[in-house]
Design an enzyme around this catalytic site. Structure first.
Site, mmCIF file in Angstrom:
data_model
loop_
_atom_site.group_PDB
_atom_site.id
_atom_site.type_symbol
_atom_site.label_atom_id
_atom_site.label_comp_id
_atom_site.label_asym_id
_atom_site.label_seq_id
_atom_site.Cartn_x
_atom_site.Cartn_y
_atom_site.Cartn_z
ATOM 1 C CB CYS A 45 -0.907 0.027 1.224
ATOM 2 S SG CYS A 45 -2.019 -1.372 1.337
HETATM 3 C C1 BEZ Z 1 0.557 -4.542 1.818
HETATM 4 O O1 BEZ Z 1 0.049 -3.474 1.497
HETATM 5 O O2 BEZ Z 1 1.757 -4.697 1.786
HETATM 6 C C2 BEZ Z 1 -0.301 -5.685 2.249
HETATM 7 C C3 BEZ Z 1 -1.484 -5.457 2.897
HETATM 8 C C4 BEZ Z 1 -2.237 -6.536 3.314
HETATM 9 C C5 BEZ Z 1 -1.805 -7.828 3.048
HETATM 10 C C6 BEZ Z 1 -0.616 -8.045 2.357
HETATM 11 C C7 BEZ Z 1 0.141 -6.959 1.954
#
Ligand code: BEZ
Length: 211
Positions: A45
Site C-alpha cells: 500500500c
Molecule cells: C501490503 O500493502 O503490503 C499488504 C497489505 C495486506 C496484506 C498483504 C500486503
C-alpha cells in the site's frame, strides 16, 4: 447489492486527510479514481499511494480526482502519509478517506469477507463526470496495482466519451483505435478525416482522433 458498470456511484460524506468531504461536491465535474487499500503502514500500500502521488500531473491532465480509502483511523492515515512521502520521495496530494465505520467500504462493496473479514480489498472504481461507474477492478492484497493501466483505461474511456471509438487489445496512447459499430462505413470519412482501414465490415480502424 453490489455496484455494476453503468450504475450511479453513490454519494457519501467522509472524514479524510484533507478534512470532511461530500463525495459529490468534491468530485463535481471531474473523472474520479476511488480506490481502496487493505491497511495503513503496510509495504505494498505504501508503494501504491506513493506512485499515485507521483502521477499527480497525469491525473490532473485528464481531469481526474483521486481518493484512497481504508478502514484505518484518520490519525493513522496522517502518520502514514509522512512515511509515504519519505520513502517514496513524493508528497501525497489526494485525500485518504478514514472509513472507520465502513460506510464507504460497504457502499462500494470493498470488503470481501472470504478474503478478509475486516480489511478492504484493492478495489478500483473509475467514475465519469456523469457519476456513472465506468470501470471496476479488484486485486488481491498481495498484488500492487499497475497505475499505468489505470491511466490507460482513463484514456480509453475519455476517447469513447468524446469520439465514437473504442480501443483494441493492448492499445496504448497514440495507436490506432476501432470505429464504433454504430457508425456506418460510408459515414467514417466525414467523422474521421485522418483516414481509416476496413479490415472486415465490422472491424474498422482509424488513427487516434485527439492527437
Ligand atoms: C501490503 O500493502 O503490503 C499488504 C497489505 C495486506 C496484506 C498483504 C500486503
Amino acid at each position: 447489492m453490489s455496484l455494476r458498470l453503468g450504475d450511479t456511484a453513490p454519494n457519501f460524506k467522509a472524514v479524510t486527510t484533507v478534512g470532511e468531504i461530500d463525495f459529490y461536491d468534491y468530485t463535481e465535474g471531474s473523472w474520479v479514481v476511488l480506490f481502496s487499500h487493505p491497511a495503513d503502514y503496510t509495504p505494498v500500500c505504501t508503494t501504491e499511494l506513493g506512485r499515485t502521488a507521483q502521477l499527480k500531473d497525469e491525473f490532473d491532465k485528464r481531469n481526474v480526482k483521486v481518493l484512497a480509502v481504508s478502514v484505518d483511523p484518520i490519525d493513522d492515515h496522517k502518520g502514514w502519509v509522512n512515511d509515504i512521502n519519505e520513502t517514496q520521495q513524493t508528497e501525497v496530494n489526494f485525500p485518504l478517506i478514514a472509513d472507520e465505520d465502513r460506510k464507504v467500504s460497504e457502499l462500494y462493496d470493498m470488503i470481501h469477507p472470504n478474503a478478509s473479514a475486516t480489511a478492504t480489498v484493492r478495489s478500483v472504481f473509475i467514475i465519469g463526470p456523469d457519476r456513472a461507474v465506468k470501470l471496476m477492478i479488484t486485486y488481491p492484497a498481495s498484488t500492487g496495482r499497475n497505475f499505468q493501466e489505470i491511466l490507460r483505461v482513463i484514456d480509453s474511456l475519455q476517447l469513447t466519451a468524446n469520439y465514437s471509438v473504442a480501443t483494441p487489445a493492448d492499445w496504448t496512447h497514440g495507436e490506432d483505435v476501432v470505429v464504433s459499430p454504430a457508425i456506418a462505413t460510408e459515414d467514417i470519412p466525414a467523422k474521421f478525416p485522418k483516414g481509416h482501414k476496413v479490415i472486415k465490415p465490422y472491424l474498422r480502424t482509424t488513427p487516434q482522433p485527439n492527437i
